[in-house]
Design an enzyme around this catalytic site. Structure first.
Site, short mmCIF file in Angstrom:
data_model
loop_
_atom_site.label_atom_id
_atom_site.label_comp_id
_atom_site.label_asym_id
_atom_site.label_seq_id
_atom_site.Cartn_x
_atom_site.Cartn_y
_atom_site.Cartn_z
N HIS A 90 0.67 -1.32 0.16
CA HIS A 90 0.03 -0.02 -0.11
C HIS A 90 0.95 1.32 0.03
O HIS A 90 0.65 2.24 -0.76
CB HIS A 90 -0.82 0.11 1.01
N HIS A 97 -25.27 21.51 23.21
CA HIS A 97 -25.93 22.51 22.22
C HIS A 97 -25.21 23.95 22.51
O HIS A 97 -25.16 24.87 21.86
CB HIS A 97 -27.04 22.69 22.23
#
Lengths: 643, 643
Positions: free
Chosen positions: A252, A457
């Protein structure tokens, strides 16, 4: 002959990796027939005009296959043999992973897996809209070469689901399917049925699993061009085919050994020296491209000239040159006494979108909350490719990557979500910044005052962490004038930007200034005589700072308030200007509802930072602000103690 | 009776949202039958021992459905009616989105979409490994309730692909399928065939689309429990069913009007006042749970006591209490003269994993490069659930979320990738930090010296942006001693951590110190008499700093070098200690190959920061370091000029 060219491309790529001493031979040997077939049999490109607006696009999503891409671009006439020899050297046109702007013929910077495929969807979306507006002039295809790794990344799923929904039949993805990733066989990680997955997402899929690859890939692409859906072509390959290490992860990411190269070149019937020029193969390749593309290019030029004659307004040229009359000043929009910053931004964006078609973007399922919807511009959908509002779904990462593709095609793209969720799309924001694309990220709900939704949030570290991304200009305007000023900068600078805006209501301040946003910071409340302290604030905290100053004035304090809509731009001003705004020796106190990182530059001691470095909590906005010592009363008190 | 309980749960949830003045009624009215069926008919839990290790887990991935979860937890005996009345108030046990640790019965903090489902896969993975080791004692199921939004997020795909590969048949996902998301119909965004998608990923899928929901969901879960694969149950629902706004996005995120609530309660046959106690329904619900779970719990306690008797080593108690003998000091491992930091970390981790089974994690397809593989521990796979090495694939975001689930189950989880790609998993890192879970993120290839892979692979802003995340302890060790010291802190503090390590070779330094890592920074090269300057460095730059100091010593300069393996920990020490290390008035120069954000605290002037604030470039490591003014020669020169 086709097979000889493929062998030549492989050989050149291996030479490049070998000379550079690093690179990825595996994909070169597996995917060469794929890229060859795309370029030789299908791509419409013109090496003499690599930025031709109607060129077909090719995205090497498996960016580690750069050697393969560059050798193909050499064959196609975009690069020289010298470029190939300089592979991975500093200042070369052939860097480690493909970089847009640096290498002619490269349509997207890639490397981080998934991002190329994702941005390609943006290029296909842009084609659909351009095709709607200029049907005679724009009809390009977007080709993607991707790997197992690309398809494992979640963003590849997000964009594929959206591409299926939007029926982007101008998008053709070729999958180098070899069941090997960096660590080894994908048996441990990736046993899904990839084609079925794409079918479930609304794609047309084709399998190519044969010896006669070039012919079958060619046929598959021809079928894809007739499809009403985006097409996914799985090409079964062998990683590092022909190498002694073929079909293993060892092939690879490291150069092949000398012995391996020798036997490989024998196998490929390439006995030549490294970087050998083979004119016959080069001619064969280039002739195919020029016969097809040259004709198409010449026809296009005729149509273009014809269009220019028939359309005195010349919309296409205007688009290409981004030349729209956009004088922005206090007459551009009415200022209300009080307004939420997101509403103000909505009005500014709608005013802008009436004056230029360049604004093209949407929201990750938060139009209702971020208020970035362009009225009268319609929704971009399979039934209306002229819409300017893209419904990205709850897919922030996809949104960012798609915005990169759209911006790379000539639009000023934008996308919105909550500031907290900017984390989901950080890889895309980094890519916008690296590529210097005019993408505007709009992040609302910018502080703990979002309240009862709780700490997930409530952004704390996001604002500062965006400011840290090199080449990203971050704006946090205080009111509608600074919003207008921010957009003025965005349109003038045409750089990657983040616009951080609040959901809260604020007054339009007396002395905020459209023109001064470009300096990044400026005085919005002048001291009367001396300066007891300077309050430096951004966004909604500017109003707070003014109220603090007025309150402490009653106690005899003389305070200057400086608004800093863009730290990025302020840092780029002259030292003289910065010293005018923040004179040396004066006590500066920063008020910002976010992390202190990066703000220490402006104060003489860390205790002059009124910031937030802990997570928020669930509760009403007032309760949370009070708990975090960020209510107006507490800030007045904190400033008083610091004086 | 079942339907009456469901109506009661809906009614209570609507009361909560109404009283709080914020919340999400849509999912309450669509998904109540789903959560009811799970809890009443299947969940094995004990409200008196909410942390029972073999409890079934329930993850409300659609975290905005918190009201529905809390009212169900009240019914099940985990919460009081008072808790429901305090919904979304500060300091309540019923925050805006579910928070682990705060609310008994909540198994995972959720809110950011996708993250709950993703972490649930980690909980299921942990069950498989525990079940292998303690087959009589651990056999729980993990249930997930998810929404359209969860499934649009890429991370939901990533984890589902891995769960399919791993055949996690202990995982049962229920999908509240209503084709509405925040902005409206999912027709614009999400038209994929969701069940086909999950089938392609190797899941067993079931559709429930009937009036008789409770019965059919019950049957579906029973089938799921017999499946050899993870199960995905799509339950067709109507968002906000019964509301005047049903089946529209208007019912998603705002309290219902008074009129709507009145008609809704009539429809549900609930005429009662808000928060009315209905003992009959409560008893009916609780009896179902206690009949089933009580029996199972008592049997389990017997087996547990039996196990303790039969196993004098008492592995299960050791695991639960995390009590392993882990005295770590200079005798724990041999120090080499020179070693790459990633190799040193590999040796330390392998030494640790021989001494404790707590280490459980893996890599996002980068074992080969990050070198975090635990030898002799095997691969976690469908054929070996006892393996300690998880092959996450190229799925960084999934990795982070899964690590959260594993850590929430009692392991010290870890995962590795390149520092550049920490961006992909930032949402998960934030969740680890919010939940205070003992997850260790290992990020290698920590600077521009990665060289020829180019700027996409060269971290610049990542190190500082991790340091900004509240409650995350970041380590950047200089050599093997500091690695050992970092792991010592990680095991002692049991907090979310990021370990930033280099691929480069460094010397094991003479005066680095295992024990001093806990102070965050300490002197590694003492000045001789006076202090001309203090070089403050981290990671590989510590070696550089020592070399700079020795070089400048030849020119008569007297320099102290301070290593700062953890800025986070250093900031937590006493002012006295900090002043000992960095005496006031002495010139401090920081050397760190990353963004200057956050480092300004340590220097008297920004020009004393030798840092990197621009993107890197492709080239050999030496070329890149030189170009970015970060070669040893250039740093010596820069320091010299600053003295």
């Amino acid at each position: 002959m086709d097979n000889n060219v493929v062998a030549y491309i492989k050989s050149l790529s291996i030479d490049m990796i070998n000379k550079a001493g690093s690179g990825h031979p595996g994909i070169v040997l597996s995917a060469a027939p794929i890229i060859y077939t795309i370029y030789a049999k299908h791509m419409n490109v013109n090496p003499k005009n690599p930025n031709w607006i109607n060129r077909d696009r090719f995205i090497m999503s498996a960016g580690h296959g750069s050697a393969l891409l560059y050798s193909t671009l050499y064959m196609a006439g975009f690069l020289s043999m010298g470029d190939l020899k300089d592979f991975r050297k500093i200042d070369s046109r052939t860097p480690g992973h493909p970089e847009i702007g640096l290498t002619p013929g490269v349509d997207m910077s890639t490397g981080p897996l998934g991002s190329g495929l994702a941005s390609a969807v943006g290029i296909a979306i842009a084609e659909k809209k351009l095709n709607f507006n200029f049907p005679e002039l724009i009809d390009y295809y977007t080709y993607v070469l991707c790997s197992d790794g690309d398809l494992m990344e979640g963003v590849s799923y997000e964009v594929a689901s959206l591409a299926g929904t939007l029926k982007l039949n101008n998008l053709i993805v070729l999958y180098d399917s070899n069941n090997i990733s960096l660590d080894g066989s994908t048996n441990y990680t990736f046993t899904e049925n990839v084609r079925e997955r794409f079918e479930a997402l609304g794609w047309y899929t084709i399998l190519v699993d044969s010896k006669n690859k070039i012919n079958d890939i060619d046929k598959a692409i021809k079928k894809a061009k007739k499809s009403m859906l985006p097409t996914f072509i799985e090409v079964k390959t062998i990683l590092g085919e022909g190498s002694l290490l073929e079909n293993s992860n060892k092939v690879h990411g490291k150069p092949l050994t000398k012995e391996d190269i020798t036997q490989l070149k024998k196998k490929l019937k390439f006995y030549e020296n490294p970087f050998n020029v083979n004119k016959e193969l080069l001619d064969y390749f280039r002739t195919q491209i020029s016969n097809r593309s040259g004709k198409k290019y010449n026809e296009w030029m005729e149509k273009y000239n014809d269009y220019v004659l028939k359309n005195p307004s010349n919309a296409i040229e205007k688009f290409i040159n981004q030349s729209y009359d956009l004088v922005l000043n206090e007459k551009s929009i009415t200022f209300k006494k009080k307004e939420t910053i997101r509403d103000a931004n909505n009005r500014v964006m709608n005013m802008l979108s009436k004056r230029t078609p360049l604004l093209f973007g949407g929201s990750a399922d938060l139009f209702e909350s971020t208020k970035t919807y362009l009225e009268e511009k319609g929704n971009f959908s399979k039934d209306n490719y002229n819409g300017s509002n893209i419904w990205f779904g709850v897919r922030e990462h996809a949104m960012g990557s798609i915005l990169n593709g759209i911006a790379a095609t000539g639009y000023m793209s934008f996308g919105s979500t909550f500031l907290s969720f900017s984390d989901y799309m950080r890889p895309s924001i980094r890519m916008s910044s690296l590529m210097n694309l005019p993408v505007t990220y709009i992040f609302t709900h910018d502080s703990i005052s979002v309240g009862s939704d709780g700490p997930t949030h409530q952004p704390i570290e996001q604002l500062a962490s965006l400011r840290m991304i090199p080449n990203l200009t971050v704006y946090r305007p205080a009111d509608i004038k600074e919003i207008l000023g921010s957009w003025k900068c965005i349109f003038e600078l045409k750089k990657p930007s983040a616009l951080i805006i609040s959901k809260s209501e604020t007054y339009t301040l007396r002395d905020t200034d459209i023109e001064k946003v470009k300096y990044g910071a400026y005085t919005v409340l002048k001291e009367r005589k001396k300066i007891d302290a300077i309050l430096l604030a951004t966004g909604t905290e500017v109003e707070t700072a003014v109220m603090v100053a007025l309150e402490l004035e009653k106690e005899g304090k003389d305070i200057r308030v400086v608004s800093m809509p863009s730290m990025t731009l302020f840092k780029n001003t002259t030292l003289k200007y910065r010293n005018e705004i923040l004179p040396v020796g004066k006590k500066v106190i920063v008020i910002e509802a976010g992390s202190s990182f990066g703000l220490r530059d402006f104060v003489s001691n860390g205790r002059y930072l009124i910031t937030l470095n802990e997570f928020g909590t669930s509760g009403s906005s007032d309760e949370v602000l009070d708990r975090m010592n960020f209510s107006l009363e507490k800030i007045i008190d904190r400033v008083r103690k610091l004086l």
